[in-house]
Design a protein around this motif. Structure first.
Motif, PDB file in Angstrom:
ATOM      1  N   ILE A   4     -26.485   8.189 -18.116  1.00  0.00           N
ATOM      2  CA  ILE A   4     -25.829   7.058 -18.758  1.00  0.00           C
ATOM      3  C   ILE A   4     -24.928   7.566 -19.872  1.00  0.00           C
ATOM      4  O   ILE A   4     -25.358   8.346 -20.727  1.00  0.00           O
ATOM      5  N   LYS A   5     -23.701   7.123 -19.891  1.00  0.00           N
ATOM      6  CA  LYS A   5     -22.748   7.573 -20.903  1.00  0.00           C
ATOM      7  C   LYS A   5     -22.972   6.818 -22.215  1.00  0.00           C
ATOM      8  O   LYS A   5     -23.116   5.587 -22.217  1.00  0.00           O
ATOM      9  N   LYS A   6     -22.988   7.548 -23.301  1.00  0.00           N
ATOM     10  CA  LYS A   6     -23.237   6.938 -24.612  1.00  0.00           C
ATOM     11  C   LYS A   6     -22.188   5.882 -24.937  1.00  0.00           C
ATOM     12  O   LYS A   6     -22.524   4.808 -25.449  1.00  0.00           O
ATOM     13  N   ARG A   7     -20.918   6.170 -24.649  1.00  0.00           N
ATOM     14  CA  ARG A   7     -19.856   5.223 -24.991  1.00  0.00           C
ATOM     15  C   ARG A   7     -20.089   3.863 -24.351  1.00  0.00           C
ATOM     16  O   ARG A   7     -19.876   2.815 -24.977  1.00  0.00           O
ATOM     17  N   ASP A  17     -28.813   8.340 -31.742  1.00  0.00           N
ATOM     18  CA  ASP A  17     -29.427   9.587 -32.228  1.00  0.00           C
ATOM     19  C   ASP A  17     -30.905   9.380 -32.538  1.00  0.00           C
ATOM     20  O   ASP A  17     -31.733  10.275 -32.319  1.00  0.00           O
ATOM     21  N   GLU A  18     -31.237   8.189 -33.028  1.00  0.00           N
ATOM     22  CA  GLU A  18     -32.638   7.881 -33.340  1.00  0.00           C
ATOM     23  C   GLU A  18     -33.479   7.834 -32.067  1.00  0.00           C
ATOM     24  O   GLU A  18     -34.621   8.313 -32.038  1.00  0.00           O
ATOM     25  N   ILE A  47     -37.232   8.751 -26.666  1.00  0.00           N
ATOM     26  CA  ILE A  47     -37.104   7.626 -25.738  1.00  0.00           C
ATOM     27  C   ILE A  47     -36.025   7.923 -24.697  1.00  0.00           C
ATOM     28  O   ILE A  47     -36.158   7.582 -23.520  1.00  0.00           O
ATOM     29  N   ILE A  48     -34.950   8.574 -25.126  1.00  0.00           N
ATOM     30  CA  ILE A  48     -33.945   9.073 -24.197  1.00  0.00           C
ATOM     31  C   ILE A  48     -33.792  10.566 -24.439  1.00  0.00           C
ATOM     32  O   ILE A  48     -34.122  11.070 -25.514  1.00  0.00           O
ATOM     33  N   PRO A  97     -38.863   9.133 -16.441  1.00  0.00           N
ATOM     34  CA  PRO A  97     -39.388   8.127 -15.512  1.00  0.00           C
ATOM     35  C   PRO A  97     -40.514   7.275 -16.095  1.00  0.00           C
ATOM     36  O   PRO A  97     -40.519   6.042 -15.931  1.00  0.00           O
ATOM     37  N   TRP A  98     -41.469   7.891 -16.787  1.00  0.00           N
ATOM     38  CA  TRP A  98     -42.589   7.112 -17.322  1.00  0.00           C
ATOM     39  C   TRP A  98     -42.127   6.181 -18.443  1.00  0.00           C
ATOM     40  O   TRP A  98     -42.641   5.068 -18.595  1.00  0.00           O
ATOM     41  N   MET A  99     -41.116   6.628 -19.209  1.00  0.00           N
ATOM     42  CA  MET A  99     -40.570   5.780 -20.264  1.00  0.00           C
ATOM     43  C   MET A  99     -39.808   4.611 -19.662  1.00  0.00           C
ATOM     44  O   MET A  99     -39.886   3.483 -20.147  1.00  0.00           O
ATOM     45  N   ARG A 100     -39.072   4.876 -18.583  1.00  0.00           N
ATOM     46  CA  ARG A 100     -38.342   3.786 -17.930  1.00  0.00           C
ATOM     47  C   ARG A 100     -39.314   2.737 -17.382  1.00  0.00           C
ATOM     48  O   ARG A 100     -39.063   1.533 -17.498  1.00  0.00           O
ATOM     49  N   ASP A 101     -40.421   3.179 -16.791  1.00  0.00           N
ATOM     50  CA  ASP A 101     -41.425   2.226 -16.299  1.00  0.00           C
ATOM     51  C   ASP A 101     -41.927   1.334 -17.425  1.00  0.00           C
ATOM     52  O   ASP A 101     -42.123   0.126 -17.249  1.00  0.00           O
ATOM     53  N   LEU A 102     -42.137   1.926 -18.582  1.00  0.00           N
ATOM     54  CA  LEU A 102     -42.592   1.159 -19.737  1.00  0.00           C
ATOM     55  C   LEU A 102     -41.530   0.158 -20.185  1.00  0.00           C
ATOM     56  O   LEU A 102     -41.828  -1.015 -20.466  1.00  0.00           O
TER      57      LEU A 102
END
Length: 213
Positions: free
Chosen positions: A10-13, A36-37, A43-44, A64-69
């Motif tokens: 995913i692009k930051k912009r 940045d945080e 998280i990313i 992947p596990w964070m995305r599931d959450l």
């Protein structure tokens, strides 16, 4: 972040455009601080190369596990509609393919419509009518494709829209702040209604190869 497929880069912009348009952050600079945080908290995670000359992170991905959450939280709180074809009451709707979603129409209170994976989008009279809360319209391509990828699979980055004359109805979407038509064919000209969007901050027209006027 829950809107994007597992493993997506995913692009930051693009994230900053979405965050500012919806009012999650007041400015791009504040958005960069939040980005940045999120990296600092894990998280990313950064994606793509950084060099000694440029250590700034421009792209990210989600574990992947964070995305599931995140998906679980988004569904539980009704923040984002992720189910295929069920966007009629969603405040944020994702297009993931097929025509079932389009037949249902969108809630009058929808704030964001994001094309995640739909290659063919058919616009009708229900798309923009009464959408006074709509702030984010990502109809175009959000993924990045290298030159080699575009040559090898030119249709992967291609999005087709029918009913482009319905863009004239966009003037009723008074709160639109971010619009992306990136990579959409069949757009030869922009309607005058675009000029009436007084809140518009970003209009992405990259790779609209047939756009002349």
């Amino acid at each position: 972040l829950a809107a994007f497929p597992e493993g997506a880069v995913i692009k930051k912009r693009m994230l900053l455009h979405w965050w500012v348009a919806e009012g999650f952050v007041p400015s791009a600079d504040e958005g960069k601080s939040r980005f940045d945080e999120l990296i600092a908290k894990g998280i990313i995670i950064p994606a793509g190369p950084t060099t000694a000359l440029c250590s700034t992170v421009h792209r990210c991905t989600v574990r992947p596990w964070m995305r599931d959450l995140l998906v679980s939280v988004a569904r539980r709180n009704g923040f984002l509609e992720l189910n295929f074809g069920d966007v009629e009451f969603a405040h944020r709707a994702c297009l993931r393919g097929g025509k079932a979603q389009q037949a249902a129409g969108f809630s009058a209170a929808v704030r964001a419509i994001y094309n995640i994976g739909q290659k063919y989008v058919e616009l009708n009279e229900r798309w923009f009518a009464g959408k006074k809360e709509l702030r984010v319209l990502q109809l175009g391509q959000w993924r990045e494709f290298s030159t080699a990828q575009q040559i090898a699979s030119p249709m992967d980055s291609h999005i087709e829209i029918s009913g482009v004359e319905r863009f004239r109805d966009m003037e009723s979407c008074k709160n639109l702040r971010y619009v992306s038509f990136r990579g959409i064919s069949r757009i030869e000209s922009l309607p005058n209604s675009i000029g009436k969007l007084r809140q518009l901050q970003v209009l992405d027209l990259r790779a609209c190869h047939n756009l002349e006027e």
